[in-house]
Write a protein that holds these residues in place. Structure first.
Motif, PDB file in Angstrom:
ATOM      1  N   HIS B 116       0.809  -1.218   0.000  1.00  0.00           N
ATOM      2  CA  HIS B 116       0.000   0.000   0.000  1.00  0.00           C
ATOM      3  C   HIS B 116       0.853   1.283   0.000  1.00  0.00           C
ATOM      4  O   HIS B 116       0.529   2.248  -0.703  1.00  0.00           O
ATOM      5  CB  HIS B 116      -0.930  -0.036   1.219  1.00  0.00           C
ATOM      6  N   HIS B 120       1.215   4.621  -2.437  1.00  0.00           N
ATOM      7  CA  HIS B 120       1.183   6.049  -2.085  1.00  0.00           C
ATOM      8  C   HIS B 120       2.376   6.793  -2.698  1.00  0.00           C
ATOM      9  O   HIS B 120       2.233   7.907  -3.203  1.00  0.00           O
ATOM     10  CB  HIS B 120       1.194   6.224  -0.570  1.00  0.00           C
ATOM     11  N   ASP B 306      -6.448   7.354  -0.360  1.00  0.00           N
ATOM     12  CA  ASP B 306      -6.382   6.013  -0.950  1.00  0.00           C
ATOM     13  C   ASP B 306      -7.100   5.959  -2.298  1.00  0.00           C
ATOM     14  O   ASP B 306      -8.226   6.427  -2.434  1.00  0.00           O
ATOM     15  CB  ASP B 306      -6.990   4.985   0.001  1.00  0.00           C
TER      16      ASP B 306
HETATM   17 ZN   LIG Z   1      -3.310   4.846   2.492  1.00  0.00          ZN
END
Ligand SMILES: [Zn+2]
Lengths: 233, 337
Positions: B116, B120, B306
Motif C-alpha cells: 500500500h 502512495h 487512498d
Molecule cells: Zn493509504
C-alpha cells in the motif's frame, strides 16, 4: 450447462464442476486452513483436471451463508467477480440448505447446524421431499437450547447435520426423543449438491448480491441499540 | 517509448475505500474510480473492520464495471492486474485480493501484489517523473514513514512512527476537541483561525533518528484541556488546534529536511491522506527552499488519499521488473515494504 460451485462458508472448502447431468469433479477439504490461499488454486486445478477453461463456464453457484463472515465473503467475492467478468449468471444458495441436501434420503426432518459461539447456532429446518429438501423454518441464529425446545412441536424423526453438530448433540438428545446425528461422511457440505441446487434457480443481480450474514455487524447492532435507547428517552 | 503501451488495472481495498483504476505506462490515468465508505463509518467515530469488509463486497464489481466503462476497455485488454496485498485491514484486503485473483484467472492476465505504501509513493509518478535518489514522506491515518529510494521498486524505511500514526493523533485530538470524525480536516481548518500559543512538546527522539512519536503530544493535548477544565479556564479550540498542528508539522518537516540533506536526494515526495493538510504542505514548501537542489512533489489531493491509480502505477513498475503473484496470493495485514 457447465457450472462451477464454490462453498467457503465453514472450514470445509468445497469446489465442484458439474456439466449438465454429470458431476465432473469435486474438491472437498475439512481443514483449519486459510481459504484465501487455497480456493483460487483449487478452482484452477479442478478446471484444468476437467480440461476446461474459465471461458467454458456457463454459471456460478455460491454458498451465500450463513457461516464464517470472512469465509463466506471470500467465496462470494470470487463468485461475483467471475460471474461479472465472464458475463454469466450467478446463483446464491443457503449454506445450510447445502448441508441439509446431503441428507435428502433421510425419512423425516433435517436440521443443519453451524456453531455460532456462546451457545448459539446457525440453523434452519428442512423437510425431505422426494429427491430434495424443502425449507420449513428459515435460516436463523438461535440458542441451541431454545431451538431444541422449538423442535419438540414436530412429531417426526430429526437428523442433525454438519461438522459442528456433535458439539450440540447433547442439548438435542436431552430435549428430543427422535433425534440422531448424521454419520461422519455426511457432515461436509457437498459442492456438487450446491451446484445441483443452483442449476435451475433464478440468477441474482451480480452487483447487489451480498452474503446472508443473518447477523448485523456487532458495531452496527450496538449503534442501533443506542439509537433505540435515545428515542425511548 | 517505442514499445507497446502497457495498461495496468489497479485494485485497492485496504481500508474504507473500494477503488479500481487503469493506468497507462505507469504514468497516465485512463480511469480512476473510488467508492468511499466514510459516511457509513462516521457514526462509529472510526472505521469498523467488519462493516468495511461488508461494504467492499457490495461495491467491488460496481467499481470494476465503472472503471472499465470509464476506460472504454475490456478486462481482456489489460496487461496486468495490480492489487494491494497489505498492509491494512485483513478482511478488507481479502476482497480486493480475491477479486483480483478471479479476474487474473478468468482472463489469464499476470497478477502483481503491491504494498500500500509503495502505492502512495508511486502516486507521484502520475504527476511527475521520479528522480533518484529520493525521499518520500508518507503520512496518513495508518502511517507516518520516511522512505528512501535509490531506484525504482527499492524501498528503504529510514524512519517510522513508534506509536500513533500522525493521522491517528489528529483523530484523537479532534475527539478531545469534540470535532467530528475524521478529525484531520477540522483541525487543519481551525488551526488557520487560531495561534500556536500553547506550549506543547516536540518529539525529536534521540539524535540522528528519523523515527516519529505522537502519543506524548496527544497526551499533552488531552492533559492540557483536562487541567484547564478543572481550573475553570477555557482554551480556544482554534489555538489548541494551531498549537497541536504546529508541533506535528515542525517535527514532520524538520526530520524530512534533515534526512533529505543527509541522503543528498534529488526529490522529496509527499504522500498519504495527511498530505491534504494545508499546514503541512505550506511548511514543507517553505522549508524545501533551504535545499535549492531538491524538488518537492505533492500530488493533487485526490491522489494523496487512498486510490487504485497509485496501486496500478506501482504495480506497473513491479510488473516490468518481472514480479508476479500466483493464485495463492493472500492478504497480508502487516506486510513489510
Ligand atoms: Zn493509504
Amino acid at each position: 450447462m457447465k457450472v462451477l460451485a464454490i462453498d467457503t462458508s465453514t472450514f470445509v472448502m468445497g469446489i465442484a464442476v458439474v456439466d449438465g447431468q454429470i458431476v465432473k469433479g469435486e474438491i472437498i477439504t475439512n481443514l483449519k486452513k486459510n481459504h484465501s490461499i487455497r480456493v483460487m488454486p483449487a478452482i484452477e486445478a479442478l478446471l484444468q483436471q476437467c480440461d476446461m477453461s474459465p471461458k467454458d463456464l456457463e454459471r456460478i453457484v455460491v454458498a451465500k451463508g450463513p457461516g464464517s463472515y470472512t469465509g463466506v465473503r471470500i467465496g462470494v467475492t470470487i463468485a461475483k467477480t467471475l460471474a461479472w467478468t465472464l458475463d454469466i449468471p450467478l446463483v446464491g444458495v443457503s449454506s445450510l440448505e447445502v448441508m441439509a441436501a446431503s441428507a435428502k434420503y433421510f425419512q423425516g426432518l433435517v436440521v443443519p447446524l453451524m456453531d455460532a459461539r456462546r451457545g448459539q447456532i446457525y440453523t434452519g429446518l428442512y423437510k425431505v421431499e422426494g429427491d430434495h429438501v424443502q425449507s420449513i423454518v428459515a435460516d436463523q441464529v438461535i440458542l441451541a437450547t431454545e431451538w431444541a425446545n422449538e423442535l419438540k412441536a414436530y412429531n417426526e424423526p430429526i437428523l442433525l447435520v454438519g461438522n459442528d453438530s456433535s458439539l450440540h448433540e447433547a442439548t438435542f438428545v436431552e430435549t428430543l426423543d427422535r433425534v440422531q446425528l448424521a454419520p461422519a461422511t455426511l457432515h461436509n457440505p457437498r459442492p456438487s449438491e450446491l451446484a445441483w441446487l443452483g442449476i435451475n434457480r433464478e440468477p441474482e443481480d451480480i452487483h447487489t448480491f451480498v452474503p446472508n450474514y443473518i447477523r448485523l455487524a456487532e458495531a452496527e447492532a450496538n449503534w442501533l441499540a443506542r439509537q433505540q435507547e435515545r428515542t425511548e428517552c | 517509448m517505442s514499445e507497446k503501451d502497457i495498461f495496468v488495472l489497479g485494485i485497492e481495498t485496504s481500508c474504507d475505500e473500494t477503488a479500481a483504476a487503469i493506468v497507462k505506462n505507469g504514468r497516465e490515468i485512463v480511469a480512476n474510480v473510488v467508492a468511499s465508505q466514510m459516511e457509513s463509518h462516521q457514526r462509529f467515530g472510526g472505521v469498523v473492520p467488519e462493516i468495511a469488509s461488508r461494504h467492499h463486497v457490495e461495491q467491488i464489481t460496481l467499481v470494476l464495471e465503472e472503471t472499465m466503462k470509464q476506460a472504454n476497455m475490456n478486462v481482456s485488454e489489460i496487461d496486468a492486474i495490480a492489487v494491494t496485498e497489505g498492509p491494512g485491514l485483513v478482511g478488507a484486503l481479502l476482497i480486493g485480493v480475491n477479486a483480483a485473483k478471479a479476474l487474473a484467472f478468468a482472463h489469464r492476465i499476470p497478477l502483481v501484489g503491491v504494498h500500500h505504501i509503495a502505492g502512495h509513493i508511486y502516486a507521484n509518478q502520475l504527476v511527475q517523473d521520479m528522480k533518484f535518489p529520493l525521499l518520500a514522506l508518507v503520512v496518513s491515518g495508518g502511517h507516518t514513514e520516511l522512505i528512501y529510494m535509490k531506484e525504482h521498486g527499492v524501498f528503504e524505511v529510514i524512519g517510522e512512527t513508534r506509536d500513533d500514526a500522525a493521522g491517528e493523533a489528529y483523530d484523537k485530538v479532534a475527539r478531545a476537541l469534540q470535532l467530528p470524525y475524521p478529525g484531520g480536516p477540522h483541525i487543519d481548518r481551525l488551526a488557520k483561525q487560531g495561534k500556536p500559543t500553547i506550549d506543547l512538546p516536540r518529539a525529536w527522539l534521540e539524535e540522528g533518528s528519523y523515527d516519529f512519536s505522537f502519543s506524548g503530544l496527544k497526551s499533552a493535548v488531552i492533559n492540557t484541556l483536562h487541567n484547564a477544565k478543572q481550573r475553570g479556564e477555557t482554551i480556544q479550540p482554534e489555538d489548541m488546534a494551531a498549537s497541536f498542528q504546529a508541533s506535528v508539522v515542525e517535527v514532520l518537516v524538520g526530520k524530512t529536511i534533515q534526512a533529505a540533506a543527509h541522503y543528498d536526494v534529488k526529490q522529496i515526495l509527499l504522500a498519504g491522506g495527511v498530505a491534504a493538510n494545508e499546514g503541512l504542505r505550506t511548511q514543507l514548501q517553505k522549508q524545501v527552499e533551504q535545499l535549492p537542489e531538491v524538488e518537492l512533489v505533492i500530488p493533487p489531493l485526490s491522489l494523496c488519499t487512498d486510490n487504485a491509480a497509485m496501486i496500478a502505477a506501482a504495480g506497473t513498475v513491479l510488473f516490468q521488473q518481472g514480479k508476479r503473484a500466483t493464485m495463492a496470493l493472500n492478504a497480508n495485514p502487516s506486510l513489510l515494504l
